[in-house]
Design a protein around this motif. Structure first.
Motif, short mmCIF file in Angstrom:
data_model
loop_
_atom_site.label_atom_id
_atom_site.label_comp_id
_atom_site.label_asym_id
_atom_site.label_seq_id
_atom_site.Cartn_x
_atom_site.Cartn_y
_atom_site.Cartn_z
N MET A 1 -75.83 60.08 -63.96
CA MET A 1 -74.77 59.72 -64.92
C MET A 1 -74.10 58.43 -64.49
SD MET A 1 -71.49 61.98 -66.16
CE MET A 1 -70.34 61.31 -67.34
N GLN A 2 -73.91 57.50 -65.43
CA GLN A 2 -73.31 56.21 -65.11
C GLN A 2 -71.84 56.36 -64.77
OE1 GLN A 2 -73.89 53.32 -68.15
NE2 GLN A 2 -72.91 51.65 -67.04
N GLN A 3 -71.41 55.70 -63.70
CA GLN A 3 -70.02 55.77 -63.26
C GLN A 3 -69.14 54.97 -64.22
OE1 GLN A 3 -69.44 54.44 -59.29
NE2 GLN A 3 -67.28 55.08 -59.20
N SER A 4 -67.97 55.52 -64.54
CA SER A 4 -67.08 54.87 -65.49
C SER A 4 -66.38 53.69 -64.82
CB SER A 4 -66.05 55.85 -66.02
OG SER A 4 -65.22 56.31 -64.98
N ILE A 5 -66.03 52.69 -65.64
CA ILE A 5 -65.33 51.51 -65.15
C ILE A 5 -63.84 51.68 -65.41
CG2 ILE A 5 -67.32 49.99 -65.47
CD1 ILE A 5 -66.12 49.10 -68.13
N PRO A 6 -62.98 51.04 -64.63
CA PRO A 6 -61.54 51.24 -64.83
C PRO A 6 -61.02 50.64 -66.14
CG PRO A 6 -61.94 49.61 -63.13
CD PRO A 6 -63.26 50.22 -63.44
N HIS A 7 -61.57 49.50 -66.57
CA HIS A 7 -61.05 48.82 -67.76
C HIS A 7 -62.21 48.21 -68.53
CE1 HIS A 7 -57.79 45.93 -69.56
NE2 HIS A 7 -58.33 46.73 -70.44
N GLY A 8 -62.26 48.47 -69.82
CA GLY A 8 -63.32 47.93 -70.65
C GLY A 8 -62.79 47.40 -71.96
N TRP A 9 -63.59 46.55 -72.59
CA TRP A 9 -63.25 45.97 -73.90
C TRP A 9 -64.40 46.28 -74.85
CZ3 TRP A 9 -62.06 44.00 -69.25
CH2 TRP A 9 -60.74 43.62 -69.02
N ALA A 10 -64.09 46.86 -75.98
CA ALA A 10 -65.12 47.24 -76.95
C ALA A 10 -64.95 46.39 -78.20
CB ALA A 10 -65.01 48.72 -77.30
N GLY A 11 -65.93 45.55 -78.47
CA GLY A 11 -65.92 44.74 -79.68
C GLY A 11 -66.70 45.43 -80.78
N VAL A 12 -66.16 45.41 -81.99
CA VAL A 12 -66.80 46.07 -83.13
C VAL A 12 -67.04 45.04 -84.21
CG1 VAL A 12 -66.68 47.95 -84.78
CG2 VAL A 12 -65.56 48.19 -82.57
N ASP A 13 -68.31 44.81 -84.52
CA ASP A 13 -68.67 43.97 -85.66
C ASP A 13 -68.72 44.89 -86.88
OD1 ASP A 13 -69.52 41.68 -87.09
OD2 ASP A 13 -71.60 42.36 -86.93
N VAL A 14 -67.68 44.82 -87.70
CA VAL A 14 -67.51 45.77 -88.81
C VAL A 14 -68.47 45.44 -89.94
CG1 VAL A 14 -65.87 46.65 -90.52
CG2 VAL A 14 -65.10 46.15 -88.18
N GLY A 15 -69.07 46.48 -90.50
CA GLY A 15 -69.96 46.32 -91.63
C GLY A 15 -69.72 47.38 -92.67
N LYS A 16 -70.34 47.23 -93.82
CA LYS A 16 -70.14 48.20 -94.89
C LYS A 16 -70.91 49.49 -94.64
CE LYS A 16 -70.60 48.67 -99.92
NZ LYS A 16 -71.03 48.00 -101.18
N GLY A 17 -72.16 49.37 -94.28
CA GLY A 17 -72.99 50.55 -94.03
C GLY A 17 -72.96 51.03 -92.60
N HIS A 18 -72.80 50.09 -91.66
CA HIS A 18 -72.76 50.44 -90.25
C HIS A 18 -71.96 49.40 -89.47
CE1 HIS A 18 -76.14 47.55 -90.28
NE2 HIS A 18 -75.74 47.27 -89.06
#
Length: 401
Positions: A1-18
């Motif tokens: 199992m991958q070890q979690s990181i203390p701080h992350g940034w999640a970018g979301v490219d928003v779309g209509k279908g996905h």
């Protein structure tokens, strides 16, 4: 199992279908990236995957409109921090990375990197139910108004092709009687045949207020033309259809405006907003729809800046005081303040006095209205802060008199 990181940034490219989500760590390394279908369970699963890989996550989206409605609602429901990365900023950031490829995966990575480097991005708050309702109703009314303008232009164009005299006589954008007339009689011969008295009765039965005037004007135009233009019958059928559509759109606009009035009256700050001269329920609803929570602005300057009413400096070296109109602001919000200032300046009172003062200082009409709009932002902000409606001080009126 991958070890979690203390701080992350999640970018979301928003779309209509996905959507496409990319999680990066403090060094900009991609931890997880993937395509997420725009439905509840898929988004919940993606949120679970991202939060399992990072102890603290800052999410960033490039769209805050209808396409991201479900996504934002679920992120807020799961206690996630969401920031807005404008498309202009993301596009500029993309030029800092090698390659010219444009994919959803790359865009989501750039959005995440933007959030990592830019700590001043605005946080996204999910609007209340009332604000969402007002936004939907205002947007729907705007679409109906655009449809109405198109119908009027098309009707005038077709009518002027075979019956220009009638087209000249009526303002079809503001005359309901003219539109009702065209649903039954569209050609010169048909209008001459029915005559003034019978046409007046026909219009009166359809609740046209100025039936006599409309009938006389229409028959007068019909008597001025006795030539039948090729294609007149087909054009007449099109005009009748367009006139019926125009009347139907008018009814739909009236229904939506009544819904806007009811929704706006339910807003806790409606009385204060509507007390401002020139600010009725429609512009008030557009203000709430464009600005959202007015308590979310730290001061009047922030609200004015969001409306593009604060000039931005472009100084360099010895060149100082070089002020320009901003380019990044809410056009809808600016429109509300500008139109309300224009209406207020037409009537006697402090708004007109301030407008005339700016005109006397050499400013043109537009600049004077912009200055008045900026002043009105300060007044509105003070009223909202003190939770009181607008009232003109009688002592001020006495002094001006």
């Amino acid at each position: 199992m991958q070890q979690s990181i203390p701080h992350g940034w999640a970018g979301v490219d928003v779309g209509k279908g996905h959507h496409w989500v990319c999680l990066i760590d403090e060094s900009g390394t991609t931890i997880w990236t993937g395509k997420v279908v725009n439905d509840e369970q898929s988004i919940i699963d993606a949120i679970g995957q991202v939060t399992a890989l990072a102890d603290r996550v800052v999410w960033a989206v490039d769209v805050t409109g209808t396409m991201s409605g479900l996504l934002l609602a679920l992120l807020v429901a799961h206690g996630q921090q969401v920031k807005y990365a404008p498309g202009r900023v993301v596009n500029q950031m993309a030029t800092a990375y090698r390659g010219e490829a444009k994919t959803d995966a790359r865009d989501s990575y750039v959005i995440a990197e933007t959030a990592r480097h830019r700590g001043d991005l605005a946080e996204v708050d999910v609007p209340t139910e009332l604000v969402v309702e007002l936004r939907l109703l205002v947007a729907h009314r705007t679409d109906l108004i655009a449809d109405r303008v198109r119908l009027v232009n098309r009707l005038r164009d077709v009518l002027s092709g075979y019956f220009p005299a009638l087209e000249r006589e009526f303002d079809f954008a503001h005359s309901r009687g003219a539109a009702v007339l065209l649903t039954g009689y569209q050609t010169p011969a048909a209008i001459r045949r029915i005559g003034v008295s019978r046409l007046e009765g026909w219009l009166a039965r359809r609740k046209v207020r100025t039936a006599g005037q409309v009938a006389q004007t229409a028959v007068g135009a019909a008597k001025a033309q006795h030539t039948t233009v090729p294609g007149e019958n087909v054009a007449a059928g099109i005009v009748a259809d367009l006139a019926a559509q125009l009347l139907s759109v008018d009814e739909r606009i009236g229904t939506v405006e009544r819904q806007i009035r009811v929704a706006f009256d339910a807003h806790p700050q409606a009385v204060i907003i509507e007390s401002m001269p020139g600010m009725g329920p429609i512009l008030g609803a557009e203000l709430i729809a464009a600005a959202g929570d007015l308590n979310g602005y730290a001061n009047a300057g922030r609200l004015a800046s969001a409306a593009g009413l604060v000039p931005v400096p472009r100084d360099s070296g010895r060149r100082t005081g070089n002020l320009h109109r901003p380019t990044r602001y809410s056009r809808k919000l600016r429109r509300v303040f500008y139109l309300s200032a224009q209406v207020a300046a037409m009537h006697e009172g402090p708004n007109r006095d301030f407008y005339l003062k700016k005109r006397s200082e050499g400013h043109n009409h537009v600049h004077a209205l912009i200055a008045l709009s900026r002043r009105r932002v300060d007044v509105l902000w003070a009223l909202l802060r003190d939770n009181r409606p607008f009232q003109i001080d009688p002592h001020t009126i006495a002094k001006s008199a």
